[in-house]
Design an enzyme around this catalytic site. Structure first.
Site, PDB file in Angstrom:
ATOM      1  N   PRO A 121     -86.401 -27.605  90.487  1.00  0.00           N
ATOM      2  CG  PRO A 121     -87.845 -27.564  92.324  1.00  0.00           C
ATOM      3  CD  PRO A 121     -86.927 -26.693  91.531  1.00  0.00           C
ATOM      4  CG  ASP A 161     -63.998 -37.818  86.200  1.00  0.00           C
ATOM      5  OD1 ASP A 161     -62.978 -38.289  86.720  1.00  0.00           O
ATOM      6  OD2 ASP A 161     -64.174 -36.604  86.010  1.00  0.00           O
ATOM      7  CD  GLU A 208     -94.357 -22.293  97.202  1.00  0.00           C
ATOM      8  OE1 GLU A 208     -94.795 -23.375  96.793  1.00  0.00           O
ATOM      9  OE2 GLU A 208     -93.847 -22.147  98.332  1.00  0.00           O
ATOM     10  NE  ARG A 211     -63.968 -32.337  87.775  1.00  0.00           N
ATOM     11  CZ  ARG A 211     -63.702 -33.549  87.286  1.00  0.00           C
ATOM     12  NH1 ARG A 211     -64.525 -34.094  86.404  1.00  0.00           N
ATOM     13  NH2 ARG A 211     -62.621 -34.198  87.672  1.00  0.00           N
TER      14      ARG A 211
END
Length: 244
Positions: A90, A169, A117, A154
């Site tokens: 993150p 896209d 953690e 992809r």
């Protein structure tokens, strides 16, 4: 491309990697995806991979030894000179379509999926890239790795039936993608725009470009801050704003 995923929960990937485009990509030999339990590389008889953090605090922290050993073993097995080692985290850079396009140029990707953690800080020295899929925290890195892998695979040559499928896209061009329609031409009073039924390819292309610009301005105006508009697009944008 070869993709190696290091995780404590290899069974999580079976459904995703054996369905749809990812399955077809492997059948076409466009990619080889391997899921490895890095617990197998732990150094003690209990196969422990985590421990309490120095200095105290909640949760458990992944130890460096199993991660280092597993990454080194995978690199040696692949004999890869330029592997990308991706730490799913993150705290990493925000994942974007542009990043996916960069990763799609690599021959070998190694994903490290954390859990508990967090990571022992020394594990970061293994990573060539730290990537986050958004400003939120998941239980582990597995789901984030699946998202990134799906997005990258992809883009590989031969994976999609039509190479143009991903070129327009959302985010690939810098703008959101234009609306799509298919049969029937009218459904519950909602009609397909006449221009799409006209067969006039130049007008259809122009309509799509303008609608892409409209959708971006309405839904993600922030994308226009770094986008270089043509004179034609500037004129369209003024029309779109006035129409509102």
């Amino acid at each position: 491309m070869i993709i190696d995923v290091l995780t404590l929960f290899p069974d999580m990937f079976a459904g995703v990697f054996n369905q749809s485009i990812l399955k077809k990509a492997q059948e076409k030999d466009a990619v080889s995806i391997n899921v490895i339990n890095f617990r197998d590389y732990s150094t003690d008889k209990h196969q422990s991979v985590d421990d309490y953090p120095y200095g105290g605090g909640a949760g458990m922290v992944l130890k460096p030894e199993p991660i280092f050993h597993s990454v080194e073993a995978v690199k040696e097995k692949r004999n890869a000179q330029h592997s990308k080692v991706i730490l799913v985290c993150p705290q990493g850079e925000r994942f974007t379509q542009k990043k996916a396009e960069q990763l799609a140029q690599a021959d070998h990707l190694i994903f490290i999926c954390g859990h508990y953690e967090g990571y022992d800080e020394r594990i970061r020295f293994l990573a060539t890239d730290e990537i986050s899929i958004g400003d939120f925290v998941l239980t582990g890195g597995e789901l984030a790795a699946m998202v990134i892998i799906d997005c990258v695979v992809r883009l590989l040559p031969g994976v999609l039936g039509n190479e143009e499928s991903h070129q327009n896209d959302s985010f690939s061009t810098g703008l959101l993608e234009h609306p799509h329609y298919t049969r029937p031409a009218e459904f519950r009073g909602m009609k397909v725009p006449d221009v799409l039924l006209s067969g006039h390819h130049e007008k259809i292309a122009e309509w799509r470009e303008k609608e892409s610009l409209r959708r971006t301005w309405e839904r993600r105006p922030d994308l226009l801050d770094g986008y270089s508009l043509t004179e034609k697009q500037k004129k369209w944008l003024e029309e779109i704003k006035k129409a509102k």
